[in-house]
Design a protein around this motif. Structure first.
Motif, PDB file in Angstrom:
ATOM      1  N   GLU A 130     -13.453 -24.484 -43.941  1.00  0.00           N
ATOM      2  CA  GLU A 130     -12.840 -25.702 -44.472  1.00  0.00           C
ATOM      3  C   GLU A 130     -12.418 -26.635 -43.344  1.00  0.00           C
ATOM      4  O   GLU A 130     -12.625 -27.853 -43.428  1.00  0.00           O
ATOM      5  N   GLU A 131     -11.821 -26.072 -42.290  1.00  0.00           N
ATOM      6  CA  GLU A 131     -11.444 -26.903 -41.151  1.00  0.00           C
ATOM      7  C   GLU A 131     -12.686 -27.517 -40.506  1.00  0.00           C
ATOM      8  O   GLU A 131     -12.705 -28.703 -40.158  1.00  0.00           O
ATOM      9  N   GLY A 134     -14.156 -30.391 -42.584  1.00  0.00           N
ATOM     10  CA  GLY A 134     -13.299 -31.566 -42.451  1.00  0.00           C
ATOM     11  C   GLY A 134     -13.515 -32.284 -41.131  1.00  0.00           C
ATOM     12  O   GLY A 134     -13.516 -33.529 -41.077  1.00  0.00           O
ATOM     13  N   GLN A 137     -16.937 -34.216 -41.293  1.00  0.00           N
ATOM     14  CA  GLN A 137     -16.830 -35.448 -42.073  1.00  0.00           C
ATOM     15  C   GLN A 137     -15.990 -36.494 -41.346  1.00  0.00           C
ATOM     16  O   GLN A 137     -16.296 -37.690 -41.386  1.00  0.00           O
ATOM     17  N   GLY A 138     -14.937 -36.051 -40.662  1.00  0.00           N
ATOM     18  CA  GLY A 138     -14.120 -36.997 -39.901  1.00  0.00           C
ATOM     19  C   GLY A 138     -14.900 -37.635 -38.767  1.00  0.00           C
ATOM     20  O   GLY A 138     -14.777 -38.845 -38.513  1.00  0.00           O
ATOM     21  N   HIS A 168      -8.439 -34.092 -33.540  1.00  0.00           N
ATOM     22  CA  HIS A 168      -8.130 -32.949 -34.398  1.00  0.00           C
ATOM     23  C   HIS A 168      -7.661 -31.768 -33.551  1.00  0.00           C
ATOM     24  O   HIS A 168      -8.305 -31.385 -32.579  1.00  0.00           O
ATOM     25  N   VAL A 207     -14.281 -32.530 -51.454  1.00  0.00           N
ATOM     26  CA  VAL A 207     -15.016 -33.077 -50.315  1.00  0.00           C
ATOM     27  C   VAL A 207     -16.526 -33.172 -50.495  1.00  0.00           C
ATOM     28  O   VAL A 207     -17.177 -33.972 -49.818  1.00  0.00           O
TER      29      VAL A 207
END
Length: 320
Positions: A130-131, A134, A137-138, A168, A207
């Motif tokens: 999940e991290e 993310g 996508q960022g 991040h 997401v």
């Protein structure tokens, strides 16, 4: 409705597909109106395939014009920055037709090849994935539209107000960003998610652009699709912001009536047909299955726009 074809090139057995055979098959899918082909190369043992999925996508982009090109890529086998950069570059090459299939299933063989012979505990793997997603996508959103100026006269390469550092710092990764690749022609590559269990559904509904669910009974497929849509709505996403495709292992002659009934009863947006990666299966699908699908509106030659997002009727960049 939407139609995807999945091909795992690693599961070839004794029948090794060469690029000519794969590219001819994908061009046939394109001509028939299939929305996207999903290439993966995951294997539980040694593979006879000479190809890596994302490299194969780059080659397919040069011999196709409209069909979406999706590759599976492991969150264990790549750092998130490198994977984000690779797919962003592929999207530029293909003029906005690329997607990433991010599976949330752990492959022990992959972990052993990347300094994790013991793999991850399931919960650790889920949090890490999940991290990771993310971050990707960022990074894809790190450049606003028209951020790159290339203005030699003023000496301005980019507009700093339209470039965003990710910065991040998480449990598993630390990534500054941004990518050194321009913004995607379709805003961001399309994110598919597969291999979900019950605990993954909230995250995927928040997401993902496309969610692949396993073949089930009409009742179970209806419940799973409705559950994903409820979760997406709770995440403040529009109904058209996420597509749900049912995964079906295709046989020599497709059960058209059952497929139409499943499509109408499950509330899904289409099918993901899984094919074995050998010549006879590809030939059978081209010669026998596609002609059965087209007259019954299970495959359409009419597509909106030129990007994969446009084909699927998705919002830009996974926007809500």
């Amino acid at each position: 409705m939407h139609l995807a074809i999945s091909l795992n090139i690693a599961a070839t057995g004794q029948d090794v597909l060469d690029f000519g055979q794969i590219s001819a098959f994908v061009r046939n899918l394109e001509a028939a109106g299939v929305d996207m082909v999903i290439i993966s190369d995951a294997a539980d043992g040694p593979s006879t395939s000479p190809f890596e999925a994302t490299t194969l996508l780059a080659a397919l982009a040069t011999v196709t014009n409209r069909i979406g090109l999706v590759a599976g890529a492991s969150t264990l086998a790549h750092q998130p920055y490198n994977l984000a950069r690779r797919f962003a570059s592929l999207d530029v090459i293909s003029h906005g037709r690329v997607g990433w299939n991010a599976t949330l299933r752990q492959n022990p063989c992959e972990a052993a090849n990347f300094s994790r012979p013991e793999g991850f505990f399931d919960e650790d793997f889920r949090r890490r994935a999940e991290e990771y997603i993310g971050i990707v996508q960022g990074l894809w959103r790190g450049w606003d539209a028209d951020a790159l100026l290339f203005d030699k006269a003023s000496g301005r390469f980019h507009d700093p107000d339209r470039m965003h550092f990710l910065d991040h710092k998480g449990e598993f990764f630390s990534v500054r960003g941004p990518l050194n690749v321009a913004r995607s022609p379709q805003d961001t590559p399309v994110l598919l998610m597969s291999g979900l269990n019950e605990t993954d559904r909230d995250f995927a509904s928040r997401v993902a652009d496309v969610i692949l669910i396993e073949q089930q009974s009409v009742e179970a497929a209806n419940a799973a699709t409705a559950d994903l849509r409820r979760r997406a709505l709770a995440a403040d996403r529009k109904p058209e912001g996420v597509k749900v495709l049912l995964t079906v292992a295709i046989e020599s002659k497709p059960p058209i009536d059952r497929l139409r009934n499943l499509l109408g009863s499950s509330g899904c947006d289409g099918f993901n047909f899984v094919l074995p990666a050998h010549v006879a299966a590809l030939q059978n699908f081209t010669d026998r299955v596609l002609p059965e699908l087209q007259p019954r509106d299970l495959a359409s030659r009419t597509r909106q726009g030129t990007t994969l997002r446009a084909h699927l009727g998705l919002g830009t960049g996974g926007a809500k």
